[in-house]
Design an enzyme around this catalytic site. Sequence first.
Site, PDB file in Angstrom:
ATOM      1  N   ASP A 215       0.845  -1.205   0.000  1.00 61.35           N
ATOM      2  CA  ASP A 215       0.000   0.000   0.000  1.00 61.35           C
ATOM      3  C   ASP A 215       0.874   1.247   0.000  1.00 61.35           C
ATOM      4  O   ASP A 215       2.052   1.189   0.335  1.00 61.35           O
ATOM      5  CB  ASP A 215      -0.868   0.035   1.268  1.00 61.35           C
ATOM      6  CG  ASP A 215      -1.924  -1.052   1.273  1.00 61.35           C
ATOM      7  OD1 ASP A 215      -2.161  -1.664   0.222  1.00 61.35           O
ATOM      8  OD2 ASP A 215      -2.500  -1.294   2.354  1.00 61.35           O
TER       9      ASP A 215
ATOM     10  N   ARG B  65      -0.900  -0.663  -8.593  1.00 57.66           N
ATOM     11  CA  ARG B  65      -2.311  -0.338  -8.342  1.00 57.66           C
ATOM     12  C   ARG B  65      -2.398   1.181  -8.318  1.00 57.66           C
ATOM     13  O   ARG B  65      -1.743   1.831  -7.501  1.00 57.66           O
ATOM     14  CB  ARG B  65      -2.768  -0.886  -6.991  1.00 57.66           C
ATOM     15  CG  ARG B  65      -4.156  -0.364  -6.588  1.00 57.66           C
ATOM     16  CD  ARG B  65      -4.407  -0.463  -5.096  1.00 57.66           C
ATOM     17  NE  ARG B  65      -4.283  -1.824  -4.659  1.00 57.66           N
ATOM     18  CZ  ARG B  65      -3.859  -2.145  -3.429  1.00 57.66           C
ATOM     19  NH1 ARG B  65      -3.526  -1.223  -2.561  1.00 57.66           N
ATOM     20  NH2 ARG B  65      -3.749  -3.410  -3.085  1.00 57.66           N
TER      21      ARG B  65
HETATM   22  P1  FDA Z   1     -14.209   8.819  -5.877  1.00 59.30           P
HETATM   23  O1  FDA Z   1     -13.896   9.252  -4.488  1.00 59.30           O
HETATM   24  O2  FDA Z   1     -14.298   9.863  -6.931  1.00 59.30           O
HETATM   25  O3  FDA Z   1     -15.532   7.969  -5.835  1.00 59.30           O
HETATM   26  C1  FDA Z   1     -16.196   7.487  -6.986  1.00 59.30           C
HETATM   27  C2  FDA Z   1     -17.515   6.901  -6.537  1.00 59.30           C
HETATM   28  O4  FDA Z   1     -17.284   5.720  -5.753  1.00 59.30           O
HETATM   29  C3  FDA Z   1     -18.311   7.831  -5.608  1.00 59.30           C
HETATM   30  O5  FDA Z   1     -19.147   8.671  -6.344  1.00 59.30           O
HETATM   31  C4  FDA Z   1     -19.081   6.842  -4.751  1.00 59.30           C
HETATM   32  O6  FDA Z   1     -20.226   6.400  -5.430  1.00 59.30           O
HETATM   33  C5  FDA Z   1     -18.136   5.692  -4.630  1.00 59.30           C
HETATM   34  N1  FDA Z   1     -17.302   5.763  -3.393  1.00 59.30           N
HETATM   35  C6  FDA Z   1     -15.996   6.101  -3.312  1.00 59.30           C
HETATM   36  N2  FDA Z   1     -15.562   6.030  -2.041  1.00 59.30           N
HETATM   37  C7  FDA Z   1     -16.629   5.673  -1.306  1.00 59.30           C
HETATM   38  C8  FDA Z   1     -16.827   5.428   0.082  1.00 59.30           C
HETATM   39  N3  FDA Z   1     -15.846   5.540   0.965  1.00 59.30           N
HETATM   40  N4  FDA Z   1     -18.067   5.067   0.492  1.00 59.30           N
HETATM   41  C9  FDA Z   1     -19.071   4.924  -0.386  1.00 59.30           C
HETATM   42  N5  FDA Z   1     -18.950   5.131  -1.714  1.00 59.30           N
HETATM   43  C10 FDA Z   1     -17.755   5.490  -2.172  1.00 59.30           C
HETATM   44  N6  FDA Z   1      -5.445   5.081  -0.974  1.00 59.30           N
HETATM   45  C11 FDA Z   1      -4.179   5.350  -0.608  1.00 59.30           C
HETATM   46  O7  FDA Z   1      -3.837   6.513  -0.411  1.00 59.30           O
HETATM   47  N7  FDA Z   1      -3.269   4.327  -0.456  1.00 59.30           N
HETATM   48  C12 FDA Z   1      -3.597   3.018  -0.712  1.00 59.30           C
HETATM   49  O8  FDA Z   1      -2.754   2.132  -0.578  1.00 59.30           O
HETATM   50  C13 FDA Z   1      -4.928   2.729  -1.138  1.00 59.30           C
HETATM   51  N8  FDA Z   1      -5.310   1.460  -1.423  1.00 59.30           N
HETATM   52  C14 FDA Z   1      -6.533   1.241  -2.011  1.00 59.30           C
HETATM   53  C15 FDA Z   1      -6.864  -0.026  -2.501  1.00 59.30           C
HETATM   54  C16 FDA Z   1      -8.054  -0.222  -3.175  1.00 59.30           C
HETATM   55  C17 FDA Z   1      -8.379  -1.580  -3.737  1.00 59.30           C
HETATM   56  C18 FDA Z   1      -8.963   0.868  -3.344  1.00 59.30           C
HETATM   57  C19 FDA Z   1     -10.258   0.689  -4.082  1.00 59.30           C
HETATM   58  C20 FDA Z   1      -8.666   2.101  -2.831  1.00 59.30           C
HETATM   59  C21 FDA Z   1      -7.471   2.304  -2.150  1.00 59.30           C
HETATM   60  N9  FDA Z   1      -7.138   3.565  -1.648  1.00 59.30           N
HETATM   61  C22 FDA Z   1      -5.849   3.802  -1.245  1.00 59.30           C
HETATM   62  C23 FDA Z   1      -8.184   4.625  -1.505  1.00 59.30           C
HETATM   63  C24 FDA Z   1      -8.191   5.589  -2.680  1.00 59.30           C
HETATM   64  O9  FDA Z   1      -7.061   6.414  -2.662  1.00 59.30           O
HETATM   65  C25 FDA Z   1      -9.457   6.481  -2.656  1.00 59.30           C
HETATM   66  O10 FDA Z   1      -9.427   7.279  -1.502  1.00 59.30           O
HETATM   67  C26 FDA Z   1     -10.770   5.724  -2.690  1.00 59.30           C
HETATM   68  O11 FDA Z   1     -10.704   4.648  -3.587  1.00 59.30           O
HETATM   69  C27 FDA Z   1     -11.945   6.656  -3.104  1.00 59.30           C
HETATM   70  O12 FDA Z   1     -11.730   7.168  -4.370  1.00 59.30           O
HETATM   71  P2  FDA Z   1     -12.399   6.561  -5.704  1.00 59.30           P
HETATM   72  O13 FDA Z   1     -11.294   6.230  -6.625  1.00 59.30           O
HETATM   73  O14 FDA Z   1     -13.277   5.437  -5.409  1.00 59.30           O
HETATM   74  O15 FDA Z   1     -13.131   7.778  -6.392  1.00 59.30           O
END
Ligand code: FDA
Length: 305
Positions: A129, A179
């Site tokens: 991570d 990732r």
């Molecule tokens: P965005 O925030 O734009 O969300 C897109 C849509 O997804 C939203 O409109 C909503 O519908 C849904 N959604 C997103 N988050 C949600 C929540 N918490 N609850 C409900 N719905 C939600 N970060 C980091 O800094 N270091 C790391 O090592 C990791 N590792 C990691 C692994 C995996 C498999 C994932 C999916 C994510 C991470 N992250 C992470 C977290 C990442 O940086 C980010 O904060 C989250 O994925 C939220 O951003 P989205 O890309 O989903 O987009």
Amino acid sequence: MRRILLWMARNRFLKRTLPRLWFVRRATRRFMPGETMEAALDAAEAFRPHGMGVLFTRLGENLTDLSEAQAVADHYHDLMRKIAARGMDAEISVKPTQLGLDLDREAALEHLRGLATHAAEMNGTLRIDMEGSAYTDPTLDLYRSLKQTHPNAGICLQAYLRRTPADVESLLPLHPSIRLVKGAYDEPKEIAYRRKSEVDAAYHALCVQMLPYAARGELRLGLGTHDTQLIERVAESARGAGFTTDATEVEMLYGIRHGEQLRLAKEGYRVLTLIAYGEAWYPWYMRRLAERPANVLFALRQIFG
Ligand code: FDA
């Protein structure tokens, strides 16, 4: 709201106090099936019939004593034995500070090597991570060292950091497994994009940068996002450049957009669900709330029944 929640994630008093309250613990169930390894393994079984893979991470970060790092490594070795015994399509994802990066870099690297060796015996990848920006360089440095002996190591990069295109460029010769996530920490505007539109644009541009390498098999690209529109845009860019999306996989968190995870898996994407578990869930849970302030209302409804 996002900044307040991220401040709460770092606050020591709240970190000590809130997790003791049973009704707060109940509210976390949406994002984690339980605190134990067995709860996580049992929850993972639900994804098997859909042909989806699973990533496990035991929550915890910033240890204060090196002996705790040994216990964390032992825990992950035990988890990998249980994954093998159940015949699961699963890998683990670890935080370097949970393996003692703050205390002894060499000891953390040795733990990573041991875990990557175990993962290789299971034909799997050890995922690393990415934490707050103070750890970007030390984590990349660990990854480069680990990659020399263990090709099956993967790293997470954050699209919101302005430096990430250069980091990708420097990692490409290693044939990395990356990732790509948007980024979950509270970073200053000097080093990170803060507006969603900017972060999304940076994410897409990074994918465009990496897709040719993924198509040639020189890079494994994981789209770590729940943003299905963005995933579609990346797929369109791939098709437009004559690549298939076979070289990419989608990674999402347990409890978030479950229906979309199933849909993408049905459409032929390789989808992996990351299941987090463990007792040290507080900062991780607060970061999930910060990602979508509407989650606060959901949590309050859970708390007050
Ligand atoms: P965005 O925030 O734009 O969300 C897109 C849509 O997804 C939203 O409109 C909503 O519908 C849904 N959604 C997103 N988050 C949600 C929540 N918490 N609850 C409900 N719905 C939600 N970060 C980091 O800094 N270091 C790391 O090592 C990791 N590792 C990691 C692994 C995996 C498999 C994932 C999916 C994510 C991470 N992250 C992470 C977290 C990442 O940086 C980010 O904060 C989250 O994925 C939220 O951003 P989205 O890309 O989903 O987009």
